[in-house]
Design a protein around this motif. Sequence first.
Motif, PDB file in Angstrom:
ATOM      1  N   ASP A   1      -7.128   1.199  -3.950  1.00 36.76           N
ATOM      2  CA  ASP A   1      -6.520   1.807  -2.760  1.00 36.76           C
ATOM      3  C   ASP A   1      -6.252   3.300  -2.999  1.00 36.76           C
ATOM      4  O   ASP A   1      -5.311   3.656  -3.718  1.00 36.76           O
TER       5      ASP A   1
ATOM      6  N   GLY B   1       0.798  -1.220   0.000  1.00 36.86           N
ATOM      7  CA  GLY B   1       0.000   0.000   0.000  1.00 36.86           C
ATOM      8  C   GLY B   1       0.829   1.268   0.000  1.00 36.86           C
ATOM      9  O   GLY B   1       0.612   2.165   0.816  1.00 36.86           O
TER      10      GLY B   1
ATOM     11  N   GLN C   1      -0.320  -3.713  -4.147  1.00 38.24           N
ATOM     12  CA  GLN C   1      -1.186  -2.543  -4.189  1.00 38.24           C
ATOM     13  C   GLN C   1      -2.514  -2.895  -4.847  1.00 38.24           C
ATOM     14  O   GLN C   1      -2.556  -3.517  -5.900  1.00 38.24           O
TER      15      GLN C   1
ATOM     16  N   HIS D   1      -7.430  -0.005   1.259  1.00 37.13           N
ATOM     17  CA  HIS D   1      -6.156  -0.039   1.979  1.00 37.13           C
ATOM     18  C   HIS D   1      -6.166  -1.119   3.054  1.00 37.13           C
ATOM     19  O   HIS D   1      -5.528  -0.985   4.093  1.00 37.13           O
TER      20      HIS D   1
END
Length: 546
Positions: free
Chosen positions: A457, A397, A453, A513
């Motif tokens: 996010d 993230g 990721q 996230h």
Amino acid sequence: MHTLRRFSARLEPAALFFAIVFFAFSMTPSLLPRAWYLQGVATGISVATGYGLGCLIVWIGHACGIRPAWSDVSKRYGWWALAGTAIVVIPLFLILGSWWQQIVRKLVEVEYEGGGRLLYVAVLLVALVVAVLLLFIARGLRWCARSLATLCTRFVPVPIAKGIGVAVVAVLTLFLLNGAVNNVLIAAIASSSELADKGSHPGVEQPSAPENSGSEESYEDWDSLGMEGRRFVSSGPTAEEIENFTGTAALTPIRAYVGAADADSIDEAADRVVAELERTGAFDRAVLAVATTTGRGWVNESVAGPLEYMYGGDTAIASMQYSFLPSPIAFLADRDSPREAGRALFERVYDAVQELPEESRPKLVTFGESLGAYGGQDAFGGARDMAARTDGALWVGNPNFTKQWSEITADRDAGSREILPVVDDGRYVRFAGRPDELEIGTPWSEPRLVYWQHASDPITWWSPNLVLHQPDWLREERGIDVDPGVRWFPFVTFWQTTFDMVFSTDVPQGYGHNYGEDSVDLWAEILQPEGWTESDTERLREIIAR
């Protein structure tokens, strides 16, 4: 009523049209579902922005001598046309906005919000309040600038006086806002956060195992570790739990941690972490991981735990707290401390490992999430340096302002997407939102470096550049967890993504996230533990997901 008439009479019709257009833009979908009140605030800011942009265009036209002489009849028809546009566009996009939000909810597996369309009436009310408030503030600032300019005309020509008025008001406004935020708000939050850091999460108890910092044998006092540090050292799997999983004898994993309360500096904290590693015999373990924390010292247990299970507890994790600020505040107000901490801790641990005989060195890996990923990567000059000095890395993230992540993403192979870059045919570095996305059909050398990721996010995709710049991730094919209807609009997308960040972790694992049990698959691919099987991955996923 008289005040309302005066206020409405001073509204610029052309600017109102832009406000309606920006209202419609603001109701379009973004990365995550938004609470109705956040939607109202985002819409209100967008409406005010559209109105301000319209006023700027009108002002530029007037400055260029464009002043149409509209008749009273033309003005009346224009107002009726504007009213008709509002009557059609506003209800239509309130309904569409509610519908789009439900689509986004399904994509990220969030339950349907009851009364969604009725709540969107409240969205309109909140948006109007926010927009009018911002308009009053803007008019107040304009009045101040004009008053100052009038005063200055006694001494300098009118054009210069106007410039002085605008410049002084702008500088004073920024100065006051910056002072209020940094000197008052941030200081108050820091003070209260430091006090709160002395508390503990429910159920957290001082560890009895000497392998953990904060135990009776530890150099670090239990109370000095901070709220997140105490949870980290007490929450890892025990040797017994690991034995139940592996079916063989296991060691108690080492967790070395230093809080910010007793350390005079980041460098001192890093030295104390190394002292804890030496005390516990961490340099004799098979795997030594350096974990950079988020703002208040948090380490994601779902990322740390799998390492310990995979190696039968023959591991050590080194980490430390560098701030008392909550992550959202540190995200905005303190971007230096994470980098200093990430660099200091890795360098100290790396130097200690290098002093060992080469055949006796543990595997050295590193990981971090969010601000931890941002700070942890500052220890490296780039992907090649990372590959040269580690045996693997997992960065989770990453915030958009992470230098190494940004540079690696920008240098991706032609034709690969920004949300899933391919770098040097995936030789060392790979990106994934889901574990199966690591497989790109080319050989993967060691050490293996993974950037994890999610396409949904907002922490990864938020950037001030969204105000006026359309990013590649909104030009290319969207991720599987993002509505294909998401579009970029100047100013509006910036505010949408900003408010998406507020509840970016309030979605199921695998979206936004929220990063969870997929870490098991990723670590297995990064480190390829001897004898590890797909069945082991599935069993461990079940444990981490609990």
